[in-house]
Enzyme design. Structure first.
Site, PDB file in Angstrom:
ATOM      1  CB  SER A  67      -1.137   0.090   0.796  1.00  0.00           C
ATOM      2  OG  SER A  67       0.330   0.743   2.348  1.00  0.00           O
ATOM      3  CG  ASP A  82      -1.048  -2.485  11.349  1.00  0.00           C
ATOM      4  OD1 ASP A  82      -3.040  -2.254  12.315  1.00  0.00           O
ATOM      5  OD2 ASP A  82      -0.873  -1.999  10.464  1.00  0.00           O
ATOM      6  CG  LEU A  96     -15.250  -3.158  17.221  1.00  0.00           C
ATOM      7  CD1 LEU A  96     -15.274  -3.979  18.028  1.00  0.00           C
ATOM      8  CD2 LEU A  96     -16.260  -2.910  16.030  1.00  0.00           C
ATOM      9  NE  ARG A  97      -8.545   3.244  18.488  1.00  0.00           N
ATOM     10  CZ  ARG A  97      -8.742   5.043  18.159  1.00  0.00           C
ATOM     11  NH1 ARG A  97      -8.502   5.472  19.014  1.00  0.00           N
ATOM     12  NH2 ARG A  97      -8.333   5.166  16.356  1.00  0.00           N
ATOM     13  NE  ARG A 157      -9.760   2.384   5.473  1.00  0.00           N
ATOM     14  CZ  ARG A 157      -9.777   1.885   6.835  1.00  0.00           C
ATOM     15  NH1 ARG A 157      -9.978   2.570   7.884  1.00  0.00           N
ATOM     16  NH2 ARG A 157      -8.814   0.795   6.619  1.00  0.00           N
TER      17      ARG A 157
END
Length: 311
Positions: free
Chosen positions: A17, A90, A136-137, A161
């Site tokens: 990436s 990560d 989720l945080r 994104r």
């Protein structure tokens, strides 16, 4: 500075990436500044996490931490590469077999940031605005701040994104400021979210450089680029996460800063809906502090929150 031992060449492994390559370029720059005679080659890998990007499935549902690291760690053990470069957040908190983190880089911006259409800030987003996050945080803290928003999973690289927001698929997205800055996308940000608004993930903004545990040559190279402050703060944050048994599957946040010979840390554990939050803070030696605050959080109700999430 003395010459590095043995061979003056290293092969770095990273994901393909744009962000991973930018992060690896940062490490190469640090190595070349410290060891001008060291030749740095880069090998690109596709990880399981990369292969699932298009699915849109939330990370916790497809494996969480380790999705972006296992292939690189395997290449290290197989001696295909000498170094593996990761976003520290990560990495699972438990060391991989035969592999160690030889250096933690100087941290970039630890904050999260908002990318929204029409230049809106978080407080200005209309009710039922669709906000994307893969964390989720972030989801839990967003729900606590703005329960009227619609939070949806968003996958893809950072630039993907940002594009999804600008094309109208989402009204906004919350991303790590470090990735935005490393890619030079600051112009897309409509609000920088302070830790007092959204507390960062353990290790956020730092780069981890892994190597083989027995490779003294590479360990000597990496010792020079290891940043003591980044090592101390991320050690505390990751000790908190490890002692909780957290990971991608739980909304856990922690942010530490160096204070004299110790670190001071704020941390939290939250239910996914943001309605049940346990906050702890304290000061001490990094590893001890993280473990102690995790015990305090569990005693204060985080054990119940985590049991519901894992159940």
């Amino acid at each position: 500075m003395s010459a590095p031992p043995l061979s003056a060449a290293v092969t770095l492994g990273t994901r393909a990436s744009a962000l991973a390559r930018a992060q690896t370029a940062c490490v190469v720059e640090l190595l070349r500044a410290a060891w001008p005679d060291v030749a740095c080659d880069v090998t690109l890998f596709e990880t399981q996490g990369d292969r699932t990007q298009a699915s849109g499935e939330p990370l916790p549902e497809i494996g969480g931490k380790g999705l972006f690291t296992l292939e690189l760690e395997r290449a290290l053990r197989n001696r295909e590469i000498d170094l593996a470069v990761h976003s520290l957040q990560d990495l699972p908190t438990e060391e991989a077999p035969s592999v160690v983190v030889g250096a933690v880089s100087l941290r970039e911006d630890v904050r999260d940031c908002l990318v929204a259409r029409d230049g809106l800030r978080l407080a200005e987003l209309p009710a039922r605005a669709v906000v994307g996050t893969s964390s989720l945080r972030r989801e839990a803290q967003l729900r606590a701040l703005r329960p009227d928003l619609e939070i949806r999973s968003i996958r893809g690289n950072v630039d993907t994104r940002v594009r999804k927001v600008h094309e109208g698929e989402y009204d906004a997205a919350v991303l790590a400021a470090a990735g935005i800055r490393r890619l030079g996308l600051e112009g897309a940000v409509t609000e920088w979210l302070e830790p007092t608004t959204i507390l960062p993930a353990p290790g956020q903004g730092a780069l981890a450089v892994q190597c083989r545990a027995e490779d003294e040559r590479v360990l000597a190279l990496l010792a020079v680029i290891d940043d003591p402050s980044a090592r101390a703060t991320t050690t505390a944050e990751r000790a908190f996460l490890r002692a909780l048994g957290g990971g991608c599957a739980a909304p856990v946040a922690a942010h530490a800063v160096v204070k004299g010979d110790d670190v001071r840390m704020e941390a939290l554990v939250s239910s996914v809906d943001g309605k049940d939050v346990v906050r702890v803070s304290g000061e001490g030696a990094p590893e001890e502090l993280g473990t102690r605050l995790a015990r305090e959080a569990l005693t204060a109700g985080a054990d119940r929150i985590l049991a519901v999430i894992r159940g």
